[in-house]
Scaffold this motif. Structure first.
Motif, short mmCIF file in Angstrom:
data_model
loop_
_atom_site.label_atom_id
_atom_site.label_comp_id
_atom_site.label_asym_id
_atom_site.label_seq_id
_atom_site.Cartn_x
_atom_site.Cartn_y
_atom_site.Cartn_z
N ARG A 103 -23.74 1.07 -28.84
CA ARG A 103 -24.42 2.37 -28.87
C ARG A 103 -24.38 2.99 -30.26
N SER A 104 -23.26 2.85 -30.96
CA SER A 104 -23.19 3.46 -32.30
C SER A 104 -24.15 2.77 -33.26
N ALA A 161 -15.82 -1.07 -22.49
CA ALA A 161 -16.13 0.26 -23.04
C ALA A 161 -16.15 0.24 -24.58
N LEU A 182 -22.90 10.74 -29.91
CA LEU A 182 -23.30 10.42 -28.53
C LEU A 182 -22.57 9.20 -28.01
N ALA A 183 -22.37 8.21 -28.86
CA ALA A 183 -21.61 7.02 -28.45
C ALA A 183 -20.16 7.38 -28.16
N GLN A 232 -27.60 4.00 -32.29
CA GLN A 232 -27.81 5.41 -32.67
C GLN A 232 -27.88 5.57 -34.19
N LEU A 233 -27.19 4.74 -34.91
CA LEU A 233 -27.34 4.76 -36.36
C LEU A 233 -28.82 4.65 -36.72
N GLU A 247 -20.06 9.08 -24.75
CA GLU A 247 -20.21 8.09 -23.66
C GLU A 247 -18.91 7.29 -23.49
N TYR A 248 -18.25 7.00 -24.61
CA TYR A 248 -16.98 6.27 -24.56
C TYR A 248 -15.91 7.12 -23.86
N MET A 307 -21.30 -2.48 -41.21
CA MET A 307 -20.75 -2.47 -39.85
C MET A 307 -20.94 -3.82 -39.17
N THR A 354 -17.75 5.75 -33.97
CA THR A 354 -18.66 6.61 -34.72
C THR A 354 -19.86 6.97 -33.85
N GLN A 355 -20.64 7.90 -34.33
CA GLN A 355 -21.84 8.43 -33.66
C GLN A 355 -21.43 9.31 -32.46
N ARG A 407 -19.36 -1.44 -25.62
CA ARG A 407 -20.49 -0.55 -25.38
C ARG A 407 -20.56 0.55 -26.44
N ALA A 408 -19.39 1.09 -26.79
CA ALA A 408 -19.38 2.14 -27.82
C ALA A 408 -19.89 1.58 -29.15
N ASP A 445 -30.29 8.35 -37.18
CA ASP A 445 -30.09 8.62 -38.61
C ASP A 445 -31.05 7.90 -39.54
#
Lengths: 218, 218
Positions: B99-100, B92, A72-73, B103-104, A76-77, B150, A69-70, B95-96, B108
């Motif tokens: 990052r998500s 990866a 931008l993430a 970014q949440l 990047e993935y 999450m 999800t997200q 990291r995703a 948001d």
């Protein structure tokens, strides 16, 4: 076991549009699952979608059994798992610049004009249509003024946001300009943004990712 | 030529607080330059600061002659240029996820409760104090409900947001919880968020980064 990339999106969502651009720039095939943001009271709120993406927002990307999800993430993935062609520059300074341009759009413009925010303004605060339009234009104009200054005043800007290769920042800029046009924001003050958007639209990757090119477009 | 890291921030800014946490987790020394967001009509709007950061927001980070903006981009830059200890996992997929989660919060939740947005609600739309509070709590609660799901529903969550090492997502979670408490949001529905916040506050890096520990704190 499931394989391949599945994008859960909506034709007019800026965040889904960003990911479509990234997928197209990398030449990746993907399966389209439409999550209609208005129909059925918003299909993003359906139980099966909410179980996958608790934010009940689009996009989500499924890669085999993984759900990401997200936007931008997700980008990047994709950059880490499908590095060619790159969407970020090779140097840390350049990557920081591209990420800051992307986040200017993704953090400081787009969330303020999102559907759920406009719905709250209308339903909870009784803000009328004209004032909702003014709200949306205000935040885009505020962000674009900064973005224009950061692009026009920096030698690293090229045909695209960073040099002559399209990337992550362009994948955020183009959907936001699409949104600005929907709100009829005058664009005279942002010549560099408009120029880069036009350069992007000459590329097949941006054309196939456009909202109107999606099967769920009205 | 200038050397060393200089952070332009404000004690109570969530975004500056994030970067202070990242700097402290990495054990980096930095010089503090206060940009008072209220005094003088907002020092972030002063010409010399606006020339450095056209968004007229904090934080900015100077690294020698480079100026970086956007808190997430700054933290990724620190991760790339000062990799130890890492703030992102090695894989990866991890990291995703981190990052998500970050970014949440950063895309948001936080932008909707930012000072400039509350000022617009008050000055342009005549939204009163009680309704501005309800607005802020609504977006934090909406985001926290998803963040809690999450975190609680994922085996990758450990003592911190991702495993047993504090990182980028924790650096976003803690300032947002600080903000939620300012708005007196009831936290009973977010036990995992509250637990992780408490674990973070046991660490020296989070204590020295806290708003109240800054020299410009009221």
């Amino acid at each position: 076991m499931a394989t391949g990339l599945v994008l859960y999106g909506y034709w007019r969502s800026s965040a889904a549009y960003r990911v479509r651009i990234a997928l197209a720039l990398k030449g990746l095939a993907w399966e389209n699952r439409v999550v209609h943001l208005v129909k059925d009271g918003g299909q993003q709120h359906a139980a099966d979608y909410a179980a996958m993406n608790p934010q009940q927002l689009v996009p989500s990307l499924r890669d085999g059994e993984r759900v990401l999800t997200q936007s931008l993430a997700i980008m990047e993935y994709l950059e880490e798992t499908r590095p060619e062609p790159p969407l970020l520059p090779a140097d840390a300074r350049g990557r920081a610049r591209v990420r800051s341009l992307a986040q200017l759009v993704a953090c400081d413009i787009h969330p303020l004009g999102n559907l759920r925010v406009l719905q709250y303004l209308e339903r909870e605060l009784g803000v009328g249509e004209a004032q909702r339009g003014a709200w949306s234009r205000h935040w885009i104009a505020t962000g674009f003024a900064a973005l224009e200054a950061m692009l026009a005043g920096n030698a690293a800007t090229g045909r695209y946001c960073h040099g002559d290769t399209p990337g992550l920042a362009d994948a955020c800029l183009v959907p936001q300009l699409y949104n600005a046009r929907r709100w009829k924001l005058p664009l005279d003050d942002y010549p560099t943004i408009v120029r880069i958007d036009a350069a992007c639209h000459e590329l097949e990757a941006f054309r196939v990712a456009a909202p109107e090119a999606q099967p769920d477009a009205l």
